[in-house]
Write an enzyme that holds these catalytic residues in place. Structure first.
Site, PDB file in Angstrom:
ATOM      1  N   GLY A  87       0.816  -1.200   0.000  1.00 43.65           N
ATOM      2  CA  GLY A  87       0.000   0.000   0.000  1.00 43.65           C
ATOM      3  C   GLY A  87       0.852   1.254   0.000  1.00 43.65           C
ATOM      4  O   GLY A  87       2.030   1.224   0.389  1.00 43.65           O
ATOM      5  N   CYS A  88       0.261   2.365  -0.409  1.00 48.12           N
ATOM      6  CA  CYS A  88       1.022   3.618  -0.528  1.00 48.12           C
ATOM      7  C   CYS A  88       1.483   4.127   0.836  1.00 48.12           C
ATOM      8  O   CYS A  88       2.677   4.388   1.040  1.00 48.12           O
ATOM      9  CB  CYS A  88       0.192   4.676  -1.257  1.00 48.12           C
ATOM     10  SG  CYS A  88      -1.455   4.971  -0.552  1.00 48.12           S
ATOM     11  N   TYR A  89       0.553   4.258   1.783  1.00 49.43           N
ATOM     12  CA  TYR A  89       0.931   4.702   3.121  1.00 49.43           C
ATOM     13  C   TYR A  89       1.901   3.715   3.766  1.00 49.43           C
ATOM     14  O   TYR A  89       2.863   4.098   4.433  1.00 49.43           O
ATOM     15  CB  TYR A  89      -0.303   4.815   4.018  1.00 49.43           C
ATOM     16  CG  TYR A  89      -1.266   5.918   3.702  1.00 49.43           C
ATOM     17  CD1 TYR A  89      -0.865   7.247   3.633  1.00 49.43           C
ATOM     18  CD2 TYR A  89      -2.622   5.643   3.515  1.00 49.43           C
ATOM     19  CE1 TYR A  89      -1.768   8.263   3.380  1.00 49.43           C
ATOM     20  CE2 TYR A  89      -3.540   6.648   3.272  1.00 49.43           C
ATOM     21  CZ  TYR A  89      -3.106   7.961   3.194  1.00 49.43           C
ATOM     22  OH  TYR A  89      -4.023   8.964   2.956  1.00 49.43           O
ATOM     23  N   ALA A  90       1.623   2.423   3.570  1.00 53.89           N
ATOM     24  CA  ALA A  90       2.445   1.394   4.206  1.00 53.89           C
ATOM     25  C   ALA A  90       3.876   1.417   3.676  1.00 53.89           C
ATOM     26  O   ALA A  90       4.824   1.214   4.438  1.00 53.89           O
ATOM     27  CB  ALA A  90       1.819   0.018   3.986  1.00 53.89           C
TER      28      ALA A  90
END
Length: 313
Positions: free
Chosen positions: A115-118
């Protein structure tokens, strides 16, 4: 012979970006369905079993269903959803996770795109965990703001459609702590407890700023800003995608623009020390559509096909 790639969900935000990036590459053959057949399970299943790599750009439930349709043992799967990011049988697609992860990606039969945030949070936290500068049970709080494209087609339609004027300039969501990136961050950052994750969305198209604030009194004595910066620099030294900003350059910054890396596949990491010497701020900037989504998927696809060097992933 060209590698046969099928993008299931090629009309979504990430899928469209991936197809645009791959369309002109001579070493790849993009398999597509006529518009009338794109949602037909029978035709999709046929295509999923006729490709070399199936790239899934689908909601989680649909991604799990698509995986269940794959019966050809030669087909490899790259899933861009969050359905398999903490699954023991799937390789996690963050090449910068630790030494050797890019080679694991290259050999993977089942790969889950991060994921992007992750990607940002793990790239900050995992090096500190591995260096012993952050305890596994540290109470981690992650705050981040993304452009509205991070919400996919719904976000784009909300902010660019007929109701755009009614949308708030800024909104915080996942207030109950149930964001889908939480298990992903906890597992791959090697945390003993789930982090408190506070995501938000701004009235701009794309780009992320993510921050993690740390109190020095909760950290090991050796966890200084300089040691943390060195841990990040050493961990990411082989990566062509990650930029660790020198401490003096970070100290000269007065603000962070989430759009600074838009239209790139880079991830920029920073360490800030407050003047009192009691706090440390970790920060990351990336494009949620680049390193945070389509760019990461294309890089992983290149690794799986052997057209990228794992040592510089």
């Amino acid at each position: 012979m060209a590698h046969r790639i099928y993008v299931d969900g090629d009309q979504g935000t990430t899928g469209l970006q991936i197809v645009q990036r791959l369309r002109a590459r001579a070493e790849l053959q993009l398999l597509t369905l006529p518009e009338a057949q794109r949602k037909d399970p029978r035709h999709r299943a046929q295509m999923l079993n006729a490709c070399d790599i199936a790239l899934l750009c689908l909601p989680d439930a649909a991604a799990r269903e698509a995986v269940s349709w794959v019966h050809n043992p030669q087909v490899r799967i790259l899933d861009a959803s969050s359905a398999h990011r903490v699954h023991a049988d799937w390789v996690y697609g963050l090449p910068e996770l630790h030494a050797g992860q890019a080679s694991r990606i290259a050999a993977a039969r089942r790969l889950s795109n991060p994921g992007c945030y992750a990607s940002a949070a793990i790239s900050l936290l995992r090096p500190l965990r591995d260096a012993g500068l952050l305890a596994a049970d540290h109470p981690v709080v992650v705050q981040a703001c993304s452009g509205y494209s991070g919400r996919g087609r719904d976000g784009i339609e909300a902010y660019e459609g007929a109701q755009a004027a009614a949308q708030p300039p800024f909104q915080v969501y996942a207030l109950q702590g149930d964001h889908k990136h939480v298990p992903e961050i906890q597992q791959h950052a090697a945390l003993a407890r789930p982090p408190l994750f506070l995501p938000s969305c701004g009235a701009y198209s794309q780009g992320i700023v993510l921050t993690i604030a740390l109190h020095r009194y909760l950290l090991p004595r050796e966890a200084t800003p300089a040691r943390m910066h060195e841990a990040l620099r050493w961990h990411h030294a082989a990566s062509a995608a990650v930029q660790v900003v020198p401490l003096d350059e970070s100290a000269a910054l007065s603000h962070l623009d989430p759009r600074a890396l838009n239209d790139t596949d880079w991830l920029r990491l920073m360490v800030f020390a407050d003047r009192s010497g009691t706090q440390i701020l970790l920060a990351a900037v990336l494009d949620n559509l680049g390193k945070g989504a389509a760019g990461a998927a294309v890089r992983n696809l290149e690794l799986m096909l052997g057209i990228a060097d794992p040592s510089t992933a």
